[in-house]
Motif scaffolding. Structure first.
Motif, PDB file in Angstrom:
ATOM      1  N   ASP A 259       0.816  -1.210   0.000  1.00  0.00           N
ATOM      2  CA  ASP A 259       0.000   0.000   0.000  1.00  0.00           C
ATOM      3  C   ASP A 259       0.854   1.266   0.000  1.00  0.00           C
ATOM      4  OD1 ASP A 259      -2.308  -1.556   0.104  1.00  0.00           O
ATOM      5  OD2 ASP A 259      -2.216  -1.693   2.285  1.00  0.00           O
ATOM      6  N   ILE A 260       2.163   1.145   0.289  1.00  0.00           N
ATOM      7  CA  ILE A 260       3.077   2.287   0.255  1.00  0.00           C
ATOM      8  C   ILE A 260       3.952   2.145  -0.989  1.00  0.00           C
ATOM      9  CG2 ILE A 260       4.916   3.503   1.479  1.00  0.00           C
ATOM     10  CD1 ILE A 260       3.841   2.383   4.069  1.00  0.00           C
ATOM     11  N   PRO A 261       3.763   2.973  -2.020  1.00  0.00           N
ATOM     12  CA  PRO A 261       4.514   2.794  -3.279  1.00  0.00           C
ATOM     13  C   PRO A 261       6.027   2.886  -3.113  1.00  0.00           C
ATOM     14  CG  PRO A 261       2.617   4.233  -3.605  1.00  0.00           C
ATOM     15  CD  PRO A 261       2.746   4.026  -2.126  1.00  0.00           C
ATOM     16  N   TRP A 262       6.514   3.767  -2.236  1.00  0.00           N
ATOM     17  CA  TRP A 262       7.962   3.865  -2.067  1.00  0.00           C
ATOM     18  C   TRP A 262       8.282   4.372  -0.660  1.00  0.00           C
ATOM     19  CZ3 TRP A 262       9.789   8.665  -0.797  1.00  0.00           C
ATOM     20  CH2 TRP A 262       8.978   9.757  -1.135  1.00  0.00           C
ATOM     21  N   ARG A 263       9.487   4.040  -0.201  1.00  0.00           N
ATOM     22  CA  ARG A 263       9.939   4.425   1.135  1.00  0.00           C
ATOM     23  C   ARG A 263      11.468   4.458   1.144  1.00  0.00           C
ATOM     24  NH1 ARG A 263      11.979   1.536   5.191  1.00  0.00           N
ATOM     25  NH2 ARG A 263      11.604  -0.369   4.006  1.00  0.00           N
ATOM     26  N   VAL A 264      12.058   5.483   1.780  1.00  0.00           N
ATOM     27  CA  VAL A 264      13.509   5.629   1.857  1.00  0.00           C
ATOM     28  C   VAL A 264      13.879   6.102   3.264  1.00  0.00           C
ATOM     29  CG1 VAL A 264      15.547   6.813   0.984  1.00  0.00           C
ATOM     30  CG2 VAL A 264      13.728   6.170  -0.590  1.00  0.00           C
ATOM     31  N   ASP A 265      14.824   5.410   3.909  1.00  0.00           N
ATOM     32  CA  ASP A 265      15.378   5.809   5.200  1.00  0.00           C
ATOM     33  C   ASP A 265      16.887   5.980   5.037  1.00  0.00           C
ATOM     34  OD1 ASP A 265      12.869   5.534   6.362  1.00  0.00           O
ATOM     35  OD2 ASP A 265      13.213   3.436   6.869  1.00  0.00           O
ATOM     36  N   LEU A 266      17.397   7.152   5.466  1.00  0.00           N
ATOM     37  CA  LEU A 266      18.822   7.453   5.329  1.00  0.00           C
ATOM     38  C   LEU A 266      19.372   7.914   6.679  1.00  0.00           C
ATOM     39  CD1 LEU A 266      18.704   9.539   2.012  1.00  0.00           C
ATOM     40  CD2 LEU A 266      19.446   7.172   2.246  1.00  0.00           C
ATOM     41  N   SER A 267      20.609   7.527   6.962  1.00  0.00           N
ATOM     42  CA  SER A 267      21.290   8.016   8.169  1.00  0.00           C
ATOM     43  C   SER A 267      22.789   8.105   7.884  1.00  0.00           C
ATOM     44  CB  SER A 267      21.022   7.101   9.359  1.00  0.00           C
ATOM     45  OG  SER A 267      21.581   5.821   9.156  1.00  0.00           O
ATOM     46  N   TYR A 268      23.409   9.076   8.518  1.00  0.00           N
ATOM     47  CA  TYR A 268      24.841   9.307   8.332  1.00  0.00           C
ATOM     48  C   TYR A 268      25.438   9.659   9.695  1.00  0.00           C
ATOM     49  CZ  TYR A 268      29.174  11.749   7.155  1.00  0.00           C
ATOM     50  OH  TYR A 268      30.492  12.158   7.106  1.00  0.00           O
ATOM     51  N   SER A 269      26.603   9.105   9.986  1.00  0.00           N
ATOM     52  CA  SER A 269      27.288   9.400  11.242  1.00  0.00           C
ATOM     53  C   SER A 269      28.768   9.605  10.968  1.00  0.00           C
ATOM     54  CB  SER A 269      27.090   8.270  12.254  1.00  0.00           C
ATOM     55  OG  SER A 269      27.661   7.059  11.785  1.00  0.00           O
ATOM     56  N   LEU A 270      29.354  10.563  11.679  1.00  0.00           N
ATOM     57  CA  LEU A 270      30.781  10.862  11.567  1.00  0.00           C
ATOM     58  C   LEU A 270      31.311  11.121  12.968  1.00  0.00           C
ATOM     59  CD1 LEU A 270      32.646  13.096   9.080  1.00  0.00           C
ATOM     60  CD2 LEU A 270      32.875  13.603  11.513  1.00  0.00           C
ATOM     61  N   SER A 271      32.465  10.548  13.276  1.00  0.00           N
ATOM     62  CA  SER A 271      33.103  10.788  14.566  1.00  0.00           C
ATOM     63  C   SER A 271      34.602  11.029  14.347  1.00  0.00           C
ATOM     64  CB  SER A 271      32.889   9.605  15.517  1.00  0.00           C
ATOM     65  OG  SER A 271      33.520   8.441  15.015  1.00  0.00           O
ATOM     66  N   TYR A 272      35.140  11.913  15.186  1.00  0.00           N
ATOM     67  CA  TYR A 272      36.554  12.293  15.064  1.00  0.00           C
ATOM     68  C   TYR A 272      37.146  12.361  16.467  1.00  0.00           C
ATOM     69  CZ  TYR A 272      40.599  15.402  14.654  1.00  0.00           C
ATOM     70  OH  TYR A 272      41.849  15.955  14.744  1.00  0.00           O
TER      71      TYR A 272
ATOM     72  N   LYS B  95      44.819   9.838  16.096  1.00  0.00           N
ATOM     73  CA  LYS B  95      43.733  10.488  15.387  1.00  0.00           C
ATOM     74  C   LYS B  95      42.904   9.411  14.677  1.00  0.00           C
ATOM     75  CE  LYS B  95      46.096  14.872  14.501  1.00  0.00           C
ATOM     76  NZ  LYS B  95      46.502  15.843  13.453  1.00  0.00           N
ATOM     77  N   ARG B  96      41.604   9.528  14.806  1.00  0.00           N
ATOM     78  CA  ARG B  96      40.749   8.518  14.205  1.00  0.00           C
ATOM     79  C   ARG B  96      39.489   9.181  13.667  1.00  0.00           C
ATOM     80  NH1 ARG B  96      39.484   3.576  17.955  1.00  0.00           N
ATOM     81  NH2 ARG B  96      41.732   3.329  17.585  1.00  0.00           N
ATOM     82  N   ILE B  97      39.144   8.844  12.444  1.00  0.00           N
ATOM     83  CA  ILE B  97      37.924   9.335  11.805  1.00  0.00           C
ATOM     84  C   ILE B  97      37.110   8.135  11.336  1.00  0.00           C
ATOM     85  CG2 ILE B  97      36.928  10.670   9.916  1.00  0.00           C
ATOM     86  CD1 ILE B  97      39.380  12.426   9.937  1.00  0.00           C
ATOM     87  N   THR B  98      35.881   8.091  11.709  1.00  0.00           N
ATOM     88  CA  THR B  98      34.973   7.033  11.242  1.00  0.00           C
ATOM     89  C   THR B  98      33.749   7.680  10.619  1.00  0.00           C
ATOM     90  OG1 THR B  98      33.864   6.870  13.393  1.00  0.00           O
ATOM     91  CG2 THR B  98      35.755   5.416  13.020  1.00  0.00           C
ATOM     92  N   GLN B  99      33.353   7.142   9.477  1.00  0.00           N
ATOM     93  CA  GLN B  99      32.167   7.622   8.777  1.00  0.00           C
ATOM     94  C   GLN B  99      31.363   6.417   8.307  1.00  0.00           C
ATOM     95  OE1 GLN B  99      32.562  11.204   6.058  1.00  0.00           O
ATOM     96  NE2 GLN B  99      34.688  10.503   6.089  1.00  0.00           N
ATOM     97  N   TYR B 100      30.079   6.544   8.447  1.00  0.00           N
ATOM     98  CA  TYR B 100      29.220   5.441   8.021  1.00  0.00           C
ATOM     99  C   TYR B 100      27.882   6.007   7.563  1.00  0.00           C
ATOM    100  CZ  TYR B 100      26.784   0.960   8.036  1.00  0.00           C
ATOM    101  OH  TYR B 100      26.080  -0.148   7.662  1.00  0.00           O
ATOM    102  N   VAL B 101      27.418   5.511   6.462  1.00  0.00           N
ATOM    103  CA  VAL B 101      26.104   5.882   5.960  1.00  0.00           C
ATOM    104  C   VAL B 101      25.301   4.603   5.751  1.00  0.00           C
ATOM    105  CG1 VAL B 101      26.883   5.878   3.540  1.00  0.00           C
ATOM    106  CG2 VAL B 101      24.824   7.151   4.190  1.00  0.00           C
ATOM    107  N   SER B 102      24.067   4.622   6.188  1.00  0.00           N
ATOM    108  CA  SER B 102      23.179   3.470   6.005  1.00  0.00           C
ATOM    109  C   SER B 102      21.923   3.932   5.281  1.00  0.00           C
ATOM    110  CB  SER B 102      22.811   2.835   7.352  1.00  0.00           C
ATOM    111  OG  SER B 102      22.044   3.726   8.135  1.00  0.00           O
TER     112      SER B 102
END
Length: 924
Positions: A811-824, A837-844
């Protein structure tokens, strides 16, 4: 007057005489019909009354008056056994007529929209136009009906419209059972029925029969039948059986049956079939699923038995077995008591075998277990008392070998919590006790805290009178509270669980805190808040750390590391501080012109300033520690890493400052119906900075700056950020210098030591059936109760996680969930030997969209920018086949790869009737 006229005259009077005679006979029926409002409602003449002999006086030969007919009402007319037939004017004793043995024991109410015809000689009733008949629990509707008083049989049929299309077929409802047919015959005397070309519903299933016999006890016997869960008149599939018996509210039983798809017989035959239609709990076998696993071989999964042990308890036993020798067992009892509590437990044991036992170098085994327990208590069961549990504990390799769903695979951390809390009614006391557990499945580190306890005395005002009179004095606002924390914690590797090394690592500590504070308004817009805070720490172990140049450092792959030993005993430390803070709120408004879509922007600032003093009461527990070969040192505490914290080093006498901001915008909106046509938008929910300045310190008087920001733009984009800035310069080795960054001529607050940013948003098209789904959920909760609905929701959620392609919302034609995280991070870590020094990035991202109203494609994935690789990915394709559903799940790459295709009915009663083909691959 000629002869012709005479003859016509005689004929006229003769015809007139016949007309009046006919009217005299028909008047009672006309009056009876006219007296009823349409749709007409009358009652069947009872056959027994129709056959009753006339009443005769005992002492005379006079014929009495006809029996009085009960009046006809606008709703219905009911005939009763005790009708008084006395109609004589003379007072004589009359014989009461005997009622026939076949008299009905309940009234029959009927009505018709078009007309009702009574044929007196034939003793028949005819009803036309949306006819309806009610007798006891039977409610029958049809376009046409006729009733034979002689036989007591009612026949209902459909009709044809001008185009020759049939309409108004009989629909019979009897005690919750529903029948749709072409022709129906019902005998009021025997209460049996015969139905032709019928379609009836039992639970989630439908039965199509050429002929059906209904017994007096509502048992159904069908001839040439088809059983299906498809709700179409021409179903997509059905099980064809010559004979079927239906025991109401219990079972549907058939003889040999053949599966037909789209009317085409398949080679699938079954000797018999039993379809339960009982509502509620029932015990039975849980059929297994056929799978193929690369490491375990051919297997049968999730087979077992369900045992219903009443309304408060049940037990599910499931097991897996594979051709290479692997197996697993799971016991899942659940319990519930409405308005009291509910919960469930899972005990799983697995034995996984890899390789060929004949080749020892390639053969290995893994014995794993997992325990999960959920318990919740109704807040109204015992006011002031609450007990809850959420336990998830097991070996680190259990998920690796026995779990295949996306969410569990990507989560390396599991935890548990068991809590008990009590609040004394009418008193300021609160007690919380619990057990907490956290486990990292990658590093195999385990942390268990038990028992944990917190006792709190809410703020009390000892100088405040019981009855306030007038303006309160300043000393009446003085408040005192108390808080104590007890912690017991052990950190160890999971392989040491239950061993002496686990108990050796146990730490115990206790913290007491007594704050005294009050607030008074000053200068109208300011609030002054003086206070005193006393904290005491109790320890049972002290950490002795020193640099050992001969110790191997695995992090640097060389010799030279910090050696740590525990010294048991009782140690105490204390901290006391006095403070006075001043706070206010400042509002600013910028207004735009009338033609601008932006009406105004409001800025709210909440500055705080406080002065505090804390003496140095714990200097004896601080010392310098060398942390690398170069001789660099850092001040550390003997209790660093303690579970209740440590007092701050040195004395403090200075200022604490902070500034919080809020930014809002008012814009033009057509949707606003108040007349102002305005809408408020939050630009920033909060952003600010905090810090302090120590006047009594000999160096590094200014603290680091703590910054934060958070907002939810347009109710769609959630943004949060935080960080710390060090205002001091550092040398080439990362050591701090007692010089500010801006003294170098730079326009900067300092060096960023750590920061984090997270963004998340979600978009989806409008759900056309959202209101219907909410109503369905509400009805489910009302029928099953909150406890049963919660348990069913948890089971459904687990099934969705395991098979995402089978539970998509078309019944739902389309759906999108996005998240982004960055730590330094840019800090000195002594054990590593310097600045790291450490940098982490992740997108889901995850979502789905419909290629057509019946085809849907979905994806759950992410990308790790630190390692530059795609995260655990799950793709699925689903096809809605009306009463069936097809799903294809694919995990294309990674350590755990999987492919499966499933075709199964949507109805829960036939969920085990599935075609499944799965293959799983794992890189060890």
């Amino acid at each position: 007057m000629n002869a012709s006229y005479k003859n016509n005259y005689k004929k006229f009077f003769r015809h007139t005489y016949l007309v009046f005679a006919g009217m005299f006979i028909a008047i009672p029926f006309i009056i009876d019909a006219v007296a009823c409002e349409r749709p007409q409602v009358v009652t069947f003449f009872n056959k027994s009354l129709a056959d009753t002999t006339p009443l005769i006086r005992k002492d005379t030969g006079k014929i009495p008056k006809p029996a009085a007919v009960p009046p006809v009402t606008a709703d219905s007319t009911q005939l009763t056994k005790g009708v008084d037939t006395s109609g004589e004017t003379t007072v004589d004793t009359l014989f009461v007529p005997k009622i026939s043995k076949d008299t009905l024991d309940a009234p029959v109410n009927y009505k018709a929209k078009d007309s009702i015809i009574l044929m007196v000689p034939d003793k028949r009733f005819y009803l036309y136009g949306t006819a309806n008949t009610k007798y006891k629990t039977i409610d029958l509707s049809a376009e046409k009906m006729n009733f034979d008083q002689e036989t007591g049989i009612l026949e209902a049929t459909n009709a044809k419209d001008t185009a020759g299309k049939l309409f108004g077929g009989p629909v019979m409802n009897d005690g919750g059972q529903s029948f749709e047919s072409d022709t129906l015959k019902y005998n009021f005397t025997s209460q049996k029925a015969k139905i032709y070309n019928t379609r009836s519903q039992y639970g989630e299933g439908y039965i199509h029969s050429q002929q059906t016999k209904k017994a007096a006890d509502n048992t159904i016997f069908g001839f040439k039948n088809g059983y299906t869960t498809c709700n179409l008149d021409t179903p997509h599939f059905s099980f064809r059986a010559r004979k079927i018996k239906v025991i109401p509210d219990k079972l549907v039983i058939s003889g040999p049956a053949n599966l037909e798809i789209e009317g085409i017989p398949t080679p699938l035959y079954i000797p018999f079939a039993i379809f339960p239609i009982t509502q509620g709990q029932r015990s039975g076998i849980l059929p297994p699923q056929y799978v193929v696993n690369q490491q375990k071989g051919i297997g049968l999964e999730n087979g077992g038995y369900y045992i219903g042990l009443g309304d408060h308890f049940d037990l599910t036993m499931r097991g897996d077995v594979y051709s290479y020798g692997s197996w697993s067992l799971t016991a899942s009892p659940t319990y519930r008591k409405r308005y009291k509590y509910n919960g469930g437990l899972n005990l799983s044991f697995a034995n996984t075998r890899f390789g060929d036992p004949a080749v020892k170098s390639e053969f290995s085994t893994s014995k794993d277990f997992r325990v999960t327990w959920n318990h919740s208590m109704d807040s109204k069961a015992r006011p002031g008392v609450n007990f809850g549990a959420a336990v998830n504990f097991g070996t680190s390799s259990y998920n690796r070998y026995n779990v295949y769903d996306y969410n569990t695979r990507v989560n390396n951390n599991i935890g548990s919590s068991i809590t008990f809390s009590k609040t004394w009614q009418g008193k300021p006391y609160n007690l919380t006790m619990g057990l907490n557990h956290s486990q990292n499945l990658s590093t195999r580190d385990v942390s268990i805290s038990f028992p944990d306890a917190t006792f709190t005395v809410n703020t009390i005002y000892p100088f405040q009178p019981k009855e306030m009179v007038g303006t309160p004095k300043w000393y009446e606002k003085i408040g005192v509270s108390y808080n104590t924390i007890l912690r017991n914690q052990a950190n160890f590797k999971d392989s040491l669980f239950g061993k002496q090394a686990m108990f050796d690592a146990m730490q115990t500590g206790m913290q007491h805190n007594i704050p005294i504070s009050f607030s008074i308004p000053v200068f109208k817009t300011f609030t002054l808040s003086p206070g005193i805070n006393y904290t005491e720490y109790w320890y049972t172990k002290k950490f002795a750390r020193k640099w050992d140049p001969k110790k191997w450092n695995p992090g640097l792959d060389t010799f030279g590391a910090i050696d740590t030993t525990y010294i048991p005993g009782f140690y105490s430390a204390r901290d006391i501080s006095a403070s006075m803070s001043l706070s206010t709120a400042i509002y600013g408004m910028y207004t735009f012109n009338k033609n601008s879509k932006v009406k105004a922007i409001r800025h709210v600032m909440r500055p705080t300033l406080s002065a505090s003093y804390r003496p140095d009461l714990s200097s004896k527990y601080y010392h310098e520690l060398q942390y690398n070969k170069e001789g660099d040192k850092q001040i550390v505490s003997d209790f660093d890493g303690a579970i209740i914290g440590v007092p701050s080093p040195g004395a403090f006498g200075g200022l604490n400052f902070g500034l919080d901001n809020n930014l809002e915008m008012k814009v033009f909106s057509k949707k606003d119906t108040t007349g102002n046509h305005e809408k408020k938008i939050k630009l920033l929910d909060g952003f600010g900075i905090n810090g302090s300045y120590n006047l009594v310190a000999d160096s590094f008087k200014l603290s680091t700056f703590s910054l934060y920001a958070r907002t939810n733009l347009f109710d769609k984009l959630n943004i949060s950020a935080s960080g710390n800035i060090d205002p001091y310069q550092v040398d080439a080795r990362g050591r701090r210098l007692d010089k500010y960054v801006w003294q170098q001529g730079k326009i900067s607050l300092g060096r960023l030591t750590n920061a984090s940013v997270s963004l998340s948003t979600s978009f989806q098209s409008k759900d056309a059936k959202s209101k219907e789904k909410e109503q369905k959920i509400d009805s489910l909760e009302n029928v099953q109760g909150a406890d049963a609905a919660f348990a069913a929701q948890q089971r459904q959620l687990q099934m969705v996680r395991n098979n995402p392609g089978e539970y998509v919302d078309f019944d739902i034609p389309w759906r999108v969930d996005l998240s982004y995280s960055l730590s330094y991070t840019n800090t000195i870590i002594p054990d590593s030997g310097g600045v790291v020094k450490r940098i982490t990035q992740y997108v889901s991202f995850n979502g789905d969209f419909s290629l057509t109203p019946k085809w849907k494609i979905g994806l759950n994935s992410g990308f790790d920018f630190t390692n530059m690789q795609i995260a655990y990915t799950n793709m699925y394709i689903s096809r809605d086949l009306h009463c069936w559903q097809m799903s294809i799940n694919l995990i294309p790459f990674g350590t755990f790869r999987q492919f499966s295709i499933t075709i199964n009915p949507k109805a829960g009663i036939l969920r085990d009737l599935r075609i499944n083909r799965s293959r799983q691959f794992q890189d060890l």
